[in-house]
Every structure is written in structure tokens, then in C-alpha cells.
Design an enzyme around this catalytic site. Structure first.
Site, short mmCIF file in Angstrom:
data_model
loop_
_atom_site.label_atom_id
_atom_site.label_comp_id
_atom_site.label_asym_id
_atom_site.label_seq_id
_atom_site.Cartn_x
_atom_site.Cartn_y
_atom_site.Cartn_z
N SER A 50 43.49 34.46 44.28
CA SER A 50 41.98 34.91 44.19
C SER A 50 42.08 35.76 43.21
O SER A 50 42.26 35.51 41.87
CB SER A 50 41.69 35.61 45.39
OG SER A 50 40.08 35.66 45.57
N GLU A 99 40.40 26.88 41.75
CA GLU A 99 39.64 26.95 43.06
C GLU A 99 38.68 28.12 43.07
O GLU A 99 38.76 28.63 42.06
CB GLU A 99 40.70 27.27 44.26
CG GLU A 99 41.72 28.51 44.05
CD GLU A 99 40.54 29.56 44.60
OE1 GLU A 99 40.08 29.51 45.91
OE2 GLU A 99 40.82 30.85 44.20
N HIS A 126 40.76 29.46 49.23
CA HIS A 126 40.30 30.36 50.30
C HIS A 126 40.18 29.27 51.42
O HIS A 126 38.90 29.00 51.96
CB HIS A 126 38.92 31.01 49.77
CG HIS A 126 39.24 31.95 48.65
ND1 HIS A 126 39.47 31.77 47.46
CD2 HIS A 126 39.31 33.24 48.85
CE1 HIS A 126 39.36 32.76 46.74
NE2 HIS A 126 39.69 33.83 47.44
#
Length: 307
Positions: A111, A209, A278
Site C-alpha cells: 500500500s 493494485e 487490499h
């Protein structure tokens, strides 16, 4: 930059836990630490891991100090991030990369940690790990076993093969490609553009992502990567999980339409559907090692990431 693989972990080794971005959920963090202890590791928390400074886990200096201290600490064999959120881009320019280069060890997160993956890899050559974190993933009550099993690759050299046995995969552009794995969170990759740490995708397998971004936002970011040449320079493209990236408005392109548009413009071998990001389960992949993508076989092979 020469490839540097970190040393494997052994039972009884100490790992360090830091929060270089946002404050972690402390209850989840403690459960995540408990998991590391269950697999035979000792845990040392950064001095500032519980700090809160708005949406940051302490000041820039405090978060930077914890990162430096963990890499300098000879007892610590791996640095595991507690969670993502926001903030790693604020400290990237002030990291002493010579410390990391002279003390290579496992570095783990995803992330917002994408900015550090890119910076560390390109500044030091160190292989890093895009994997679920203690406070935001591993410490949750419903964490999938496959998410936890990703840590096992740190104990012995392991080649990884991702096929449809793990999740359904869709061919976006046919072909085969090889190259070093790079990438991470789309928002963070775009934020490197124009900086000293701009992601280099030349000849690489680019993984992407994201989470909580409407299709129009994904469109804007993919367009920026495309115009910057980052999609066309890649040898191939891997699409991970785009969690809750749905439109909040009635008039919208779908996420699939947006992604398909840019991937076909780039015209590089591409697969989507990887359970990486995620999501639960979240499959761990290393950045910096060589990998092979084959769309005919719907197969991604990744070489071992540790010594």
C-alpha cells in the site's frame, strides 16, 4: 543497480516492527505480533510505533528514526511494517540509503509502503516484499491462512508459481514476458513520477493494485503512467486486486473498461485477477527478482527472493 537478496530468517531471529506511514490499529498490531511469535520469531517494536501525529504515525523525523534504527540494529534480521495509510513519500528523500545498502535485510509491507519499495530497490538494489502487514491484515480476526503463509517464504529460498489454482485469471493481452518484478499501489506509483524516485519500468514486469478509487480516478492515474511511458516500457503487466474501486455516480465507465483501455494501448502481455493487494487472502510477492509471465498458461513464475 545490482540485485541484493536478503538473508533468510531462522527460528529465534528478531524482527523489527515499524510504522513509517499512518498509525496502526494497536489491538490488531498486537495480534499480528503474536503471529510472528507463533512462527518462532522474536519481535522488537520501533520506539515510535505507537505515536500519532494526525494521519501520521509520529513526525517525519520519528518515523525516519525508527526505519534507520531497525536497519542499523544487528540483532534485527527483518523490518516489517505495521500498516500503510499515508506518509512514506514524506520521508523517502531523507532516508540514508547507505545504511540500508550496508545492512541489507528483509523489508516487508504494501500500500503506502510502495513508495519505499520503489526507493529502496532503485537506490540500493535490495529485494523487498509486497505482503500483508501486521496491523492492517495479519492481526485481523478473519485473516486468510494464505495471507499468513506468505511469511514462510522468508525461512528458505522458495520459487513461487501463481496459477488459477489460487484465483481466476483473465488474459488482457496475449503473450509471454520476463523481467524484474516491480510496482505496487497505483496511487503511490503515480506519486513517484517527476521525483528522484520515479519508478523505472523498463523491461520489468509491472504489478499494479489499488483501493477505494473510483474508475475515473483509476483512469486518470493509468493515463498518467501511460503518457509517462511507464506502461509501454514494461515487458508485461500484472493487475492485482482493486478493492472497492466502484463508481459513486450514475454515469461512469466500469473499472474493467478503464483498465482494458490502457492495457490494450500499452499492448504488453497482461493478466488480471491476482489476489495481491487490499484483499483477503493477500498473496505475497517479492520485488526486484526475475519473473516469467505466460498468458497462454495463465501462469506467473517468480524466482527465489532470499539467500
Amino acid at each position: 543497480m545490482n540485485l541484493v537478496k536478503p538473508s533468510r530468517l531462522k527460528k529465534g531471529d528478531t524482527v523489527g516492527v515499524i510504522a513509517p506511514a499512518s498509525p496502526p490499529n494497536l489491538d490488531n498490531l498486537e495480534r499480528g505480533i503474536g503471529f510472528l511469535q507463533e512462527v518462532g520469531l522474536k519481535v522488537k517494536k520501533g520506539r515510535n510505533v505507537s505515536n500519532i501525529y494526525g494521519y501520521l504515525a509520529g513526525s517525519d523525523q520519528e518515523r525516519l528514526e525508527d526505519l534507520h534504527e531497525m536497519f542499523l540494529d544487528k540483532e534485527v534480521k527483518a523490518v516489517i511494517c505495521a500498516c500503510g495509510g499515508y506518509g512514506t513519500g514524506r520521508i523517502a528523500a531523507n532516508i540514508d540509503y547507505e545504511i540500508i545498502k550496508n545492512n541489507p535485510k528483509i523489508f516487508w509491507g504494501y500500500s503506502d509502503i510502495t513508495f519505499l519499495h520503489t526507493a529502496i530497490r532503485q537506490e540500493t538494489g535490495l529485494v523487498t516484499f509486497h505482503g500483508p502487514m501486521l496491523g492492517s491484515d495479519i492481526g485481523k480476526e478473519d485473516t486468510h491462512r494464505l495471507s499468513k503463509d506468505g511469511f514462510l517464504q522468508l525461512f528458505q529460498p522458495t520459487e513461487l508459481t501463481y496459477t488459477e489454482q489460487l484465483s481466476p485469471l483473465e488474459v488482457l493481452v496475449d503473450g509471454a514476458a520476463t523481467g524484474e518484478l516491480a510496482g505496487g499501489n497505483l496511487s503511490l506509483l503515480v506519486s513517484t513520477l517527476g521525483t528522484k524516485f520515479e519508478i523505472d519500468t523498463k523491461g520489468k514486469l509491472l504489478f499494479i493494485e489499488d483501493i477505494n478509487e473510483e474508475p475515473r480516478s483509476v483512469d486518470r492515474m493509468l493515463n498518467q503512467l501511460y503518457m509517462a511511458g511507464k506502461l509501454e516500457e514494461a515487458s508485461g503487466i500484472l493487475l492485482g486486486d482493486f478493492w472497492d474501486c466502484t463508481s459513486k455516480r450514475s454515469l461512469s465507465l466500469t473499472l474493467d473498461e478503464v483498465i482494458s483501455h490502457y492495457i490494450k494501448l500499452a499492448n504488453k502481455p497482461a493478466l488480471s485477477g491476482f489476489q495481491i493487494g487490499h484483499c483477503n487472502p493477500h498473496i505475497t510477492i517479492p520485488f526486484g527478482v526475475n519473473a516469467k509471465l505466460n498468458t497462454a498458461e495463465k501462469r506467473l513464475f517468480i524466482e527465489s527472493s532470499i539467500m
